[in-house]
Scaffold this motif. Structure first.
Motif, PDB file in Angstrom:
ATOM      1  N   ASN A 242      -3.415   4.255  10.757  1.00 41.67           N
ATOM      2  CA  ASN A 242      -4.446   3.382  10.214  1.00 41.67           C
ATOM      3  C   ASN A 242      -5.722   3.548  11.035  1.00 41.67           C
ATOM      4  OD1 ASN A 242      -5.762   0.360  10.527  1.00 41.67           O
ATOM      5  ND2 ASN A 242      -5.186   0.832   8.424  1.00 41.67           N
TER       6      ASN A 242
ATOM      7  N   ASN B 247      -3.356  -6.491  -1.940  1.00 45.73           N
ATOM      8  CA  ASN B 247      -4.209  -5.675  -2.797  1.00 45.73           C
ATOM      9  C   ASN B 247      -4.107  -6.152  -4.246  1.00 45.73           C
ATOM     10  OD1 ASN B 247      -1.747  -4.675  -3.691  1.00 45.73           O
ATOM     11  ND2 ASN B 247      -1.947  -2.709  -2.642  1.00 45.73           N
TER      12      ASN B 247
ATOM     13  N   TYR C 267       0.835  -1.199   0.000  1.00 46.33           N
ATOM     14  CA  TYR C 267       0.000   0.000   0.000  1.00 46.33           C
ATOM     15  C   TYR C 267       0.874   1.256   0.000  1.00 46.33           C
ATOM     16  CZ  TYR C 267      -3.973  -3.065   0.840  1.00 46.33           C
ATOM     17  OH  TYR C 267      -4.925  -4.039   0.713  1.00 46.33           O
TER      18      TYR C 267
ATOM     19  N   ILE D 282      -8.005   0.826   2.195  1.00 46.28           N
ATOM     20  CA  ILE D 282      -7.389  -0.495   2.274  1.00 46.28           C
ATOM     21  C   ILE D 282      -8.432  -1.549   1.916  1.00 46.28           C
ATOM     22  CG2 ILE D 282      -6.143  -2.121   3.737  1.00 46.28           C
ATOM     23  CD1 ILE D 282      -4.665   0.530   3.209  1.00 46.28           C
TER      24      ILE D 282
END
Length: 283
Positions: free
Chosen positions: A63, A157, A17, A92
């Protein structure tokens, strides 16, 4: 050695990410062919910037599920002179990724970063009950492993799956919607502003003269008097002795605003240090 102006350090490998955020910042900076330098840790990203190996770095800040990234906070407070030049919030979305020829029945192990596993626990319990899990260095690394081993599934991802040659078996497998991470673009002090945005955010590190009752109340009162609404406050140990803490704060506003300038000057008279980590545009 002077850093190449298009060089950006990020937490590797390709497909993390942080890599996704680095590509965003490269586009915002107008860098068509960025020299992306993959690093093994956020400490290494800071070192690349501080030592002039790269012009920029990208590090995780916070986060929405796990809270602040303590490695980043500690670098800002104790190790690095880098400043924040910009911020990007990345949604995310975890995917279950497999070897191109694998089927769900082939999976005997699920690999991912510990946070990736934790954030998809409900999906794993409901869809892959009893399958062993192993922790690896990053979500992108799990995609690389899955692409090479039909018995291993990764949680990563879609970018990581594409880069490493894995296939996406399921999308959006995270347990909580709204999972987001904010990333900071960092550079050396004196770096010319490169980004623009509708709002400005300021990040601070505050160090107390002495630890005494009412210290936090005193700090907060200065912001209250100035009409400044804090968007984040976080304490961290100073690493000097047990119970000795410093504070990170963020707010929307510019250090050149009169109210902000007055507030910071008052704090400088009462605290050991007021360290401005960055005053930067945000979307």
């Amino acid at each position: 050695m002077a850093a190449i102006s298009n060089s950006i350090a990020f937490l590797g490998p390709l497909g993390t990410y942080t890599h996704e955020a680095a590509l965003f910042f490269a586009e915002r900076l107008g860098i068509e062919d960025p020299d992306l330098v993959a690093c093994a840790s956020f400490d290494e990203v800071f070192d690349c910037v501080d030592r002039g190996r790269t012009a920029y770095g990208v590090v995780g800040k916070e986060n929405s599920l796990e809270g602040p990234v303590t490695a980043t906070l500690d670098n800002f407070a104790f190790r690095s002179g880098a400043v924040i030049l910009g911020e990007k919030v990345v949604d995310i979305h975890h995917c279950l990724v497999l070897h191109p020829d694998a089927q769900r029945a082939d999976i005997t192990t699920v690999a991912s970063h510990p946070q990736g596993l934790a954030q998809c626990r409900r999906f794993l319990n409901e869809n892959l009950p009893g399958v062993a899990t192993i922790a690896v260095a990053s979500t992108a690394e799990s995609a690389r492993i899955a692409a090479a081993d039909p018995s291993v599934a990764g949680i990563a991802n879609a970018l990581a799956a594409q880069l490493h040659g894995a296939k996406v078996a399921r999308t959006d497998i995270e347990d909580h919607l709204g999972n987001q991470t904010s990333f900071a673009l960092i550079g050396r002090p004196g770096s010319a502003p490169q980004l623009t945005g509708p709002r400005t955010k300021t990040s601070l590190a505050l160090f107390l003269q002495v630890d005494r009752a009412g210290s936090l109340s005193m700090i907060l009162s200065e912001f209250s008097y100035a009409g400044i609404n804090l968007s984040m406050i976080q304490s961290r140990p100073t690493k000097q002795q047990l119970g000795d803490y410093m504070f990170f704060l963020e707010f929307f506003g510019n250090v050149n605003d009169p109210a902000v300038t007055t507030c910071l000057n008052c704090l400088r008279m009462k605290l050991r240090e007021v360290k401005v980590l960055g005053c930067y545009p945000v979307e």
